[in-house]
Design a protein around this motif. Structure first.
Motif, PDB file in Angstrom:
ATOM      1  N   LEU A   1       0.810  -1.210   0.000  1.00 23.70           N
ATOM      2  CA  LEU A   1       0.000   0.000   0.000  1.00 23.70           C
ATOM      3  C   LEU A   1       0.848   1.267   0.000  1.00 23.70           C
ATOM      4  CD1 LEU A   1      -2.818  -1.109   2.475  1.00 23.70           C
ATOM      5  CD2 LEU A   1      -2.880  -1.100  -0.008  1.00 23.70           C
ATOM      6  N   ARG A   2       2.130   1.132  -0.327  1.00 20.43           N
ATOM      7  CA  ARG A   2       2.983   2.299  -0.468  1.00 20.43           C
ATOM      8  C   ARG A   2       2.699   2.985  -1.812  1.00 20.43           C
ATOM      9  NH1 ARG A   2       4.020   3.333   4.641  1.00 20.43           N
ATOM     10  NH2 ARG A   2       5.397   1.838   5.655  1.00 20.43           N
ATOM     11  N   ALA A   3       3.462   4.036  -2.077  1.00 20.91           N
ATOM     12  CA  ALA A   3       3.178   4.863  -3.251  1.00 20.91           C
ATOM     13  C   ALA A   3       3.139   4.056  -4.546  1.00 20.91           C
ATOM     14  CB  ALA A   3       4.217   5.977  -3.350  1.00 20.91           C
ATOM     15  N   GLU A   4       4.124   3.184  -4.736  1.00 23.18           N
ATOM     16  CA  GLU A   4       4.182   2.435  -5.992  1.00 23.18           C
ATOM     17  C   GLU A   4       2.946   1.564  -6.174  1.00 23.18           C
ATOM     18  OE1 GLU A   4       6.450   2.475  -3.639  1.00 23.18           O
ATOM     19  OE2 GLU A   4       8.140   3.560  -4.531  1.00 23.18           O
ATOM     20  N   GLN A   5       2.506   0.929  -5.089  1.00 24.81           N
ATOM     21  CA  GLN A   5       1.337   0.052  -5.189  1.00 24.81           C
ATOM     22  C   GLN A   5       0.049   0.861  -5.344  1.00 24.81           C
ATOM     23  OE1 GLN A   5       3.782  -0.455  -2.823  1.00 24.81           O
ATOM     24  NE2 GLN A   5       4.737  -2.112  -4.000  1.00 24.81           N
ATOM     25  N   GLN A   6       0.000   2.015  -4.685  1.00 23.98           N
ATOM     26  CA  GLN A   6      -1.172   2.878  -4.878  1.00 23.98           C
ATOM     27  C   GLN A   6      -1.297   3.246  -6.355  1.00 23.98           C
ATOM     28  OE1 GLN A   6      -1.197   6.321  -2.181  1.00 23.98           O
ATOM     29  NE2 GLN A   6      -0.098   5.084  -0.673  1.00 23.98           N
TER      30      GLN A   6
ATOM     31  N   GLU B   1      -1.429  11.623  -9.118  1.00 18.91           N
ATOM     32  CA  GLU B   1      -0.107  11.831  -9.705  1.00 18.91           C
ATOM     33  C   GLU B   1       0.391  13.261  -9.468  1.00 18.91           C
ATOM     34  OE1 GLU B   1      -0.146   8.550 -13.347  1.00 18.91           O
ATOM     35  OE2 GLU B   1      -0.793  10.596 -13.740  1.00 18.91           O
ATOM     36  N   ALA B   2      -0.512  14.238  -9.565  1.00 18.98           N
ATOM     37  CA  ALA B   2      -0.126  15.627  -9.316  1.00 18.98           C
ATOM     38  C   ALA B   2       0.315  15.806  -7.867  1.00 18.98           C
ATOM     39  CB  ALA B   2      -1.286  16.561  -9.637  1.00 18.98           C
TER      40      ALA B   2
END
Length: 674
Positions: A487-492, A547-548
């Protein structure tokens, strides 16, 4: 703690100085809304405010330099959006005057029209209406009924409203103040309808008398924005000179011959409408500013208002210390931050197109798609946020003086003007389908076969739950491990982007047979999947916002600030995933173990962000003159401090009354000893 000033600079974005200038201007009470005025009083006050804005030079930011302007399109919209803090009616009426009526003349007209009218429009000496919408066609502008038929004998266009459904409606400045209108009508010459074009049509004398053939009705009291004189217009064979056609994209010669630099009727229509995209860009930003004001009021109040003790005989608890209160407001704060960052990217793209530095057909199409994706999300979010903020403030939130109900009412119409939100998202969805199809244009059989295999493998992979099974094994028994692993940024990003890709792919597959069907059958097939297409577009908009936000986090220099903004970005991303949790489970994107961890981790993030909540809303940079809500002025803190001091004094002097409950407990203990 975050660097409040630095975050404020980030939120104000590329045209931050213009925003500060606008905020300084509207500290003047002359710009503020006065609750309790009659509709007529409010309308006249707002008209006066528009003239005052003109005196401050607000109307000249976007004008070409040769007409006394700054030719700064991004600054124009940034400053305009801040006006919502003073009175949304003033903001929208100024938007009608300069962003719609004036912009139609500037963007669709040529130098002849600019020389005639731009100066008086800028000074508000010539108030005008933007007459596009008809009561019978709303968002379907291409099908409007108003006609403009060319008469070569007099070299005039005859503007006519052939039936009631073709009346122009909901037009600001139409009921009272407008002296002219930019009227959209079907241009007919030599018996040929060349589609919708825009005409400058005088409608009233400077004294307010309707001109011959022009009919007007007052829309009356509305659900909000009652400082604007919305009304209806109809035309009974009203004649205007041939040169009143705003002819940048289509012209008619004296003999009635039609010409256009754009050969395609459809492309010409969308180019003309695209020239007016700034309304959608403006609403995206204005809705974000209004929602942030609601969050400032409700979170400041929640940080001061106390209610109930903890059950252990302690002081009453501050509202924001309750888990549910954090859950109500902090995810919406995260969403609001995401909107600020996404909007600045939209505004930069808008300025590039309208300022001429990147004005290409591709950039214009991208701008229109981006505006159509973000405006629905931010305007819906504004209504949701303001309603939740109102409820979170209890009865105080319902008082007009605390502004939440007024803002909620005024922003209600944002979700349907400048394009109904669902219609806009359908436009985005069609663009996504078009981009999807381009991947395979000219592809050979081997490429198509390879894609088909990967799609099948993907569907089997997710459908069979193989990824879910792998997650369950890895995550077994540990919420923290679920978060760490998935659930970190990459997985989000993977979950949000993967959702968009699959939704678009699924709709494209479902619509593939349409090319072999009759027109009616193809339309019926599309209608069956319309809701799915709109949801895919909405998912696309959410991804853009995430993404922004992530880009903003990466560009944050201060370590402490970056950490807090990372938590806030994670809260936004996980809230989006939680909102669509059923989809992720059904499609095998998340295991039940990790899905359960999403909600638990949101709670943990809310608790982690709670100490930073006041800093995060203080970063909006609102002065007391912008807030004007007693419950967020410090008055509540004084009340609470006074109450606590009162009880502390009673206790210190030994004169505090004893509660019946404590006496009973004392008696029970005594009886037990006996």
């Amino acid at each position: 703690r975050i660097d409040i000033d630095a975050v404020g600079v980030m939120l104000r974005g590329t045209w931050g100085e213009t925003r500060l200038t606008a905020r300084e201007m509207i500290k003047d009470p002359a710009f503020w809304r006065i609750d309790g005025q009659t509709v007529a009083e409010h309308r006249e006050r707002v008209m006066g405010q528009v003239r005052l804005l003109a005196e401050h030079g607000v109307s000249r930011r976007a004008l070409p330099r040769e007409y006394g302007g700054l030719n700064d399109n991004g600054a124009n919209l940034a400053g305009f959006q801040e006006l919502v803090l003073a009175d949304p009616s003033m903001q929208i009426k100024s938007g009608v005057q300069w962003g719609l009526f004036g912009s139609a003349v500037q963007q669709l007209g040529t130098k002849h029209h600019h020389d005639l009218w731009l100066e008086d429009i800028a000074s508000a000496a010539l108030p005008g209406a933007f007459a596009m919408t008809e009561i019978g066609h709303g968002s379907d502008v291409a099908a409007i009924g108003t006609t403009a038929t060319y008469d070569p004998e007099t070299e005039e266009f005859v503007i006519n409203t052939p039936f009631r459904a073709a009346w122009k409606d909901y037009l600001g400045n139409a009921a009272v103040h407008g002296q002219a209108a930019t009227v959209f009508a079907q241009l007919i010459t030599k018996g040929v309808n060349h589609g919708v074009h825009c005409f400058f049509v005088p409608i009233r004398t400077p004294e307010g008398e309707l001109l011959p053939g022009v009919q007007s009705e007052d829309d009356g009291v509305k659900g909000g924005l009652n400082g604007i004189d919305n009304g209806r217009l109809a035309f009974d064979h009203v004649r205007v000179p041939r040169t009143n056609l705003l002819n940048r994209y289509g012209d008619v010669a004296a003999d009635g011959t039609y010409s256009s630099p754009i050969e395609s009727t459809g492309r010409r229509f969308f180019t003309m409408l695209g020239a007016l995209v700034q309304g959608r860009v403006s609403l995206d930003g204005a809705a974000t500013v209004a929602a942030s004001l609601g969050l400032y009021i409700s979170l400041t109040y929640a940080n001061q208002r106390r209610q109930f003790d903890s059950g252990a005989g302690t002081d009453e608890v501050v509202l924001l210390d309750y888990g549910k209160h954090q859950r109500r407001l902090l995810p919406r704060l995260a969403q609001n931050y995401a909107q600020y960052f996404a909007h600045d990217e939209l505004l930069v793209k808008f300025d590039g197109v309208f300022g001429g530095t990147s004005d290409t057909p591709q950039e214009r199409e991208d701008l229109e798609t981006l505006a159509a994706a973000l405006k629905p999300l931010s305007t819906w979010a504004a209504l949701d946020t303001l309603q939740e903020a109102r409820e979170a403030c209890g009865g105080s939130g319902f008082m007009a003086e605390n502004r939440l109900v007024g803002l909620r009412a005024d922003l209600d119409i944002y979700v349907t003007f400048e394009g109904d939100n669902n219609v806009l998202l359908q436009l985005v969805g069609k663009r996504l389908l078009g981009d999807f199809a381009k991947q395979f244009k000219g592809a050979d059989a081997a490429t198509l076969a390879k894609f088909a295999v990967s799609q099948t493998a993907g569907k089997v992979f997710h459908g069979a739950g193989l990824r879910s099974l792998g997650q369950t094994v890895a995550d077994f028994g540990s919420t923290a491990r679920s978060v760490e692993l998935g659930l970190r940024a990459e997985q989000q990003h993977e979950l949000l982007a993967g959702r968009v890709e699959q939704m678009v792919s699924d709709v494209a597959g479902a619509l593939r047979p349409a090319s072999k069907l009759s027109g009616a059958e193809a339309a019926a097939l599309f209608n069956t999947h319309q809701s799915e297409l709109i949801e895919a577009a909405r998912a696309h908009g959410e991804l853009l916002q995430w993404e922004a936000f992530s880009d903003a986090v990466k560009n944050t220099a201060d370590e402490g600030t970056r950490q807090v903004l990372t938590w806030l970005r994670d809260l936004f991303g996980l809230t989006l995933i939680e909102k669509h949790l059923a989809w992720h489970l059904i499609n095998g994107r998340l295991s039940t173990q990790r899905a359960a961890a999403v909600s638990k981790y949101i709670d943990r993030l809310c608790a982690r962000l709670r100490p930073h909540a006041q800093d995060l809303v203080d970063a909006f940079g609102f002065a007391p003159e912008h807030v004007r809500a007693p419950i967020a002025s410090g008055a509540e803190q004084k009340r609470q401090d006074e109450a606590r001091a009162h009880y502390a004094d009673l206790a210190a002097r030994g004169v505090a009354p004893v509660s019946e409950k404590s006496l009973k407990k004392k008696s029970e203990r005594a009886s037990k000893k006996a």
